[in-house]
Write a protein that holds these residues in place. Structure first.
Motif, PDB file in Angstrom:
ATOM      1  N   GLN A  71     -12.783  -5.650   3.185  1.00  0.00           N
ATOM      2  CA  GLN A  71     -13.922  -5.163   2.408  1.00  0.00           C
ATOM      3  C   GLN A  71     -13.422  -5.004   0.971  1.00  0.00           C
ATOM      4  OE1 GLN A  71     -17.074  -4.376   3.784  1.00  0.00           O
ATOM      5  NE2 GLN A  71     -16.236  -5.362   5.598  1.00  0.00           N
ATOM      6  N   THR A  72     -14.315  -5.128   0.016  1.00  0.00           N
ATOM      7  CA  THR A  72     -13.900  -4.948  -1.369  1.00  0.00           C
ATOM      8  C   THR A  72     -13.329  -3.550  -1.599  1.00  0.00           C
ATOM      9  OG1 THR A  72     -16.172  -4.369  -1.971  1.00  0.00           O
ATOM     10  CG2 THR A  72     -15.487  -6.672  -2.317  1.00  0.00           C
ATOM     11  N   SER A  73     -13.825  -2.574  -0.861  1.00  0.00           N
ATOM     12  CA  SER A  73     -13.334  -1.198  -1.005  1.00  0.00           C
ATOM     13  C   SER A  73     -11.905  -1.024  -0.485  1.00  0.00           C
ATOM     14  CB  SER A  73     -14.265  -0.226  -0.283  1.00  0.00           C
ATOM     15  OG  SER A  73     -14.345  -0.552   1.093  1.00  0.00           O
ATOM     16  N   ASP A  74     -11.399  -1.995   0.274  1.00  0.00           N
ATOM     17  CA  ASP A  74     -10.023  -1.933   0.786  1.00  0.00           C
ATOM     18  C   ASP A  74      -8.988  -2.298  -0.282  1.00  0.00           C
ATOM     19  OD1 ASP A  74     -11.000  -1.334   3.324  1.00  0.00           O
ATOM     20  OD2 ASP A  74     -10.950  -3.435   3.977  1.00  0.00           O
ATOM     21  N   ILE A  75      -9.436  -2.915  -1.372  1.00  0.00           N
ATOM     22  CA  ILE A  75      -8.525  -3.379  -2.423  1.00  0.00           C
ATOM     23  C   ILE A  75      -8.654  -2.428  -3.610  1.00  0.00           C
ATOM     24  CG2 ILE A  75      -7.802  -5.334  -3.850  1.00  0.00           C
ATOM     25  CD1 ILE A  75      -7.827  -5.891  -0.768  1.00  0.00           C
ATOM     26  N   PRO A  76      -7.638  -1.618  -3.889  1.00  0.00           N
ATOM     27  CA  PRO A  76      -7.744  -0.638  -4.976  1.00  0.00           C
ATOM     28  C   PRO A  76      -7.776  -1.296  -6.359  1.00  0.00           C
ATOM     29  CG  PRO A  76      -5.518  -0.635  -4.070  1.00  0.00           C
ATOM     30  CD  PRO A  76      -6.339  -1.555  -3.212  1.00  0.00           C
ATOM     31  N   VAL A  77      -8.556  -0.704  -7.264  1.00  0.00           N
ATOM     32  CA  VAL A  77      -8.578  -1.166  -8.650  1.00  0.00           C
ATOM     33  C   VAL A  77      -7.189  -0.930  -9.238  1.00  0.00           C
ATOM     34  CG1 VAL A  77      -9.585  -0.839 -10.939  1.00  0.00           C
ATOM     35  CG2 VAL A  77     -11.039  -0.685  -8.900  1.00  0.00           C
ATOM     36  N   GLY A  78      -6.635  -1.970  -9.878  1.00  0.00           N
ATOM     37  CA  GLY A  78      -5.290  -1.883 -10.444  1.00  0.00           C
ATOM     38  C   GLY A  78      -4.200  -2.085  -9.410  1.00  0.00           C
ATOM     39  N   GLY A  79      -4.580  -2.505  -8.215  1.00  0.00           N
ATOM     40  CA  GLY A  79      -3.609  -2.703  -7.134  1.00  0.00           C
ATOM     41  C   GLY A  79      -3.977  -3.903  -6.291  1.00  0.00           C
ATOM     42  N   GLY A  80      -3.590  -3.853  -5.031  1.00  0.00           N
ATOM     43  CA  GLY A  80      -3.878  -4.957  -4.137  1.00  0.00           C
ATOM     44  C   GLY A  80      -3.383  -4.685  -2.743  1.00  0.00           C
ATOM     45  N   LYS A 104      -0.180 -10.176   5.621  1.00  0.00           N
ATOM     46  CA  LYS A 104       0.997 -10.906   6.094  1.00  0.00           C
ATOM     47  C   LYS A 104       0.638 -12.087   6.980  1.00  0.00           C
ATOM     48  CE  LYS A 104       4.040  -6.993   5.664  1.00  0.00           C
ATOM     49  NZ  LYS A 104       4.950  -6.068   6.269  1.00  0.00           N
ATOM     50  N   ASP A 105      -0.290 -11.892   7.914  1.00  0.00           N
ATOM     51  CA  ASP A 105      -0.629 -12.974   8.844  1.00  0.00           C
ATOM     52  C   ASP A 105      -1.231 -14.178   8.130  1.00  0.00           C
ATOM     53  OD1 ASP A 105       0.309 -11.440  10.934  1.00  0.00           O
ATOM     54  OD2 ASP A 105      -1.691 -10.770  11.578  1.00  0.00           O
ATOM     55  N   GLN A 106      -2.000 -13.927   7.079  1.00  0.00           N
ATOM     56  CA  GLN A 106      -2.643 -15.017   6.326  1.00  0.00           C
ATOM     57  C   GLN A 106      -1.769 -15.502   5.167  1.00  0.00           C
ATOM     58  OE1 GLN A 106      -4.041 -12.024   7.043  1.00  0.00           O
ATOM     59  NE2 GLN A 106      -5.591 -12.590   8.536  1.00  0.00           N
ATOM     60  N   LYS A 107      -0.655 -14.805   4.923  1.00  0.00           N
ATOM     61  CA  LYS A 107       0.286 -15.152   3.849  1.00  0.00           C
ATOM     62  C   LYS A 107      -0.398 -15.198   2.483  1.00  0.00           C
ATOM     63  CE  LYS A 107       3.327 -17.520   7.008  1.00  0.00           C
ATOM     64  NZ  LYS A 107       3.865 -18.741   7.490  1.00  0.00           N
ATOM     65  N   VAL A 108      -1.203 -14.167   2.237  1.00  0.00           N
ATOM     66  CA  VAL A 108      -1.931 -14.077   0.975  1.00  0.00           C
ATOM     67  C   VAL A 108      -1.932 -12.617   0.522  1.00  0.00           C
ATOM     68  CG1 VAL A 108      -4.223 -13.753   2.029  1.00  0.00           C
ATOM     69  CG2 VAL A 108      -4.055 -14.826  -0.204  1.00  0.00           C
ATOM     70  N   VAL A 109      -1.991 -12.418  -0.791  1.00  0.00           N
ATOM     71  CA  VAL A 109      -2.133 -11.084  -1.366  1.00  0.00           C
ATOM     72  C   VAL A 109      -3.387 -11.104  -2.234  1.00  0.00           C
ATOM     73  CG1 VAL A 109      -0.542 -11.599  -3.281  1.00  0.00           C
ATOM     74  CG2 VAL A 109      -1.029  -9.242  -2.714  1.00  0.00           C
ATOM     75  N   VAL A 110      -4.239 -10.103  -2.051  1.00  0.00           N
ATOM     76  CA  VAL A 110      -5.482  -9.986  -2.811  1.00  0.00           C
ATOM     77  C   VAL A 110      -5.335  -8.793  -3.742  1.00  0.00           C
ATOM     78  CG1 VAL A 110      -7.978  -9.600  -2.690  1.00  0.00           C
ATOM     79  CG2 VAL A 110      -6.849 -10.992  -0.942  1.00  0.00           C
ATOM     80  N   THR A 111      -5.710  -8.979  -5.002  1.00  0.00           N
ATOM     81  CA  THR A 111      -5.597  -7.916  -5.997  1.00  0.00           C
ATOM     82  C   THR A 111      -6.947  -7.680  -6.663  1.00  0.00           C
ATOM     83  OG1 THR A 111      -4.995  -9.405  -7.821  1.00  0.00           O
ATOM     84  CG2 THR A 111      -3.185  -8.551  -6.458  1.00  0.00           C
ATOM     85  N   GLN A 112      -7.045  -6.528  -7.318  1.00  0.00           N
ATOM     86  CA  GLN A 112      -8.235  -6.193  -8.109  1.00  0.00           C
ATOM     87  C   GLN A 112      -7.749  -5.625  -9.443  1.00  0.00           C
ATOM     88  OE1 GLN A 112     -12.503  -3.910  -7.747  1.00  0.00           O
ATOM     89  NE2 GLN A 112     -10.993  -3.357  -6.240  1.00  0.00           N
ATOM     90  N   PRO A 113      -7.419  -6.513 -10.382  1.00  0.00           N
ATOM     91  CA  PRO A 113      -6.869  -6.064 -11.667  1.00  0.00           C
ATOM     92  C   PRO A 113      -7.823  -5.139 -12.428  1.00  0.00           C
ATOM     93  CG  PRO A 113      -6.659  -8.448 -11.434  1.00  0.00           C
ATOM     94  CD  PRO A 113      -7.497  -7.965 -10.295  1.00  0.00           C
ATOM     95  N   MET A 114      -9.118  -5.457 -12.403  1.00  0.00           N
ATOM     96  CA  MET A 114     -10.146  -4.629 -13.029  1.00  0.00           C
ATOM     97  C   MET A 114     -11.273  -4.480 -12.015  1.00  0.00           C
ATOM     98  SD  MET A 114     -10.214  -6.057 -16.990  1.00  0.00           S
ATOM     99  CE  MET A 114     -11.296  -7.394 -16.575  1.00  0.00           C
TER     100      MET A 114
END
Length: 156
Positions: free
Chosen positions: A67-76, A80-90
């Motif tokens: 969910q978008t709410s799972d990704i903190p603003v200024g963080g990410g 591991k299973d999908q080998k991807v990191v999602v971030t929310q810079p702003m």
């Protein structure tokens, strides 16, 4: 004797191929894999958070991540299973990158203080574009494609 020579030749060729494959994944910091994932003239991470026409039209879309709410603003968050990191810079801006460090292929583990952190040798990558914030890595993380639809983030 002919069969023995052929077997040795096949075994030697197989061993050479295996050795090349194993070594290519370790310590390959001079290659261009990360650059190949970006279109010419684009910065790492430019192809992010694209609306997925297929998913919007009921065509499926990619694997659900968060969910978008799972990704903190200024963080990410590292998946591991999908080998991807999602971030929310702003607020409202979501980016995704490969979770494989470009230094020696370790998996990044955390997102802290605006950086994606590789635990193996402490390489740091900026959450805004995946570029190197601190070595020993010299190449940015490869961009990954995600789709943000409403409050859902999925692989594109």
């Amino acid at each position: 004797m002919g069969d023995t020579t052929r077997r040795r030749t096949v075994l030697a060729a197989g061993a050479a191929t295996l050795a090349g494959t194993v070594l290519s994944g370790c310590g390959n910091d001079g290659g261009t894999e990360a650059a190949a994932d970006n279109a010419p003239g684009s910065a790492p991470g430019d192809a992010q958070a694209q609306p997925s026409a297929g998913a919007a039209a009921g065509g499926g879309g990619g694997q659900a991540l968060a969910q978008t709410s799972d990704i903190p603003v200024g963080g990410g968050k590292v998946f591991k299973d999908q080998k991807v990191v999602v971030t929310q810079p702003m607020a409202g801006q979501f980016k995704a990158f490969s979770a494989t460090c470009t230094h020696q292929g370790c998996s990044v583990a955390t997102v802290k203080d605006g950086n994606i952190v590789c635990p193996c040798h402490q390489s740091l990558f900026k959450i805004s574009d995946g570029t190197v914030a601190g070595g020993p890595a010299t190449r940015p993380l490869a961009a990954a494609k995600i789709a943000v639809e409403g409050d859902k983030i999925s692989l594109a």
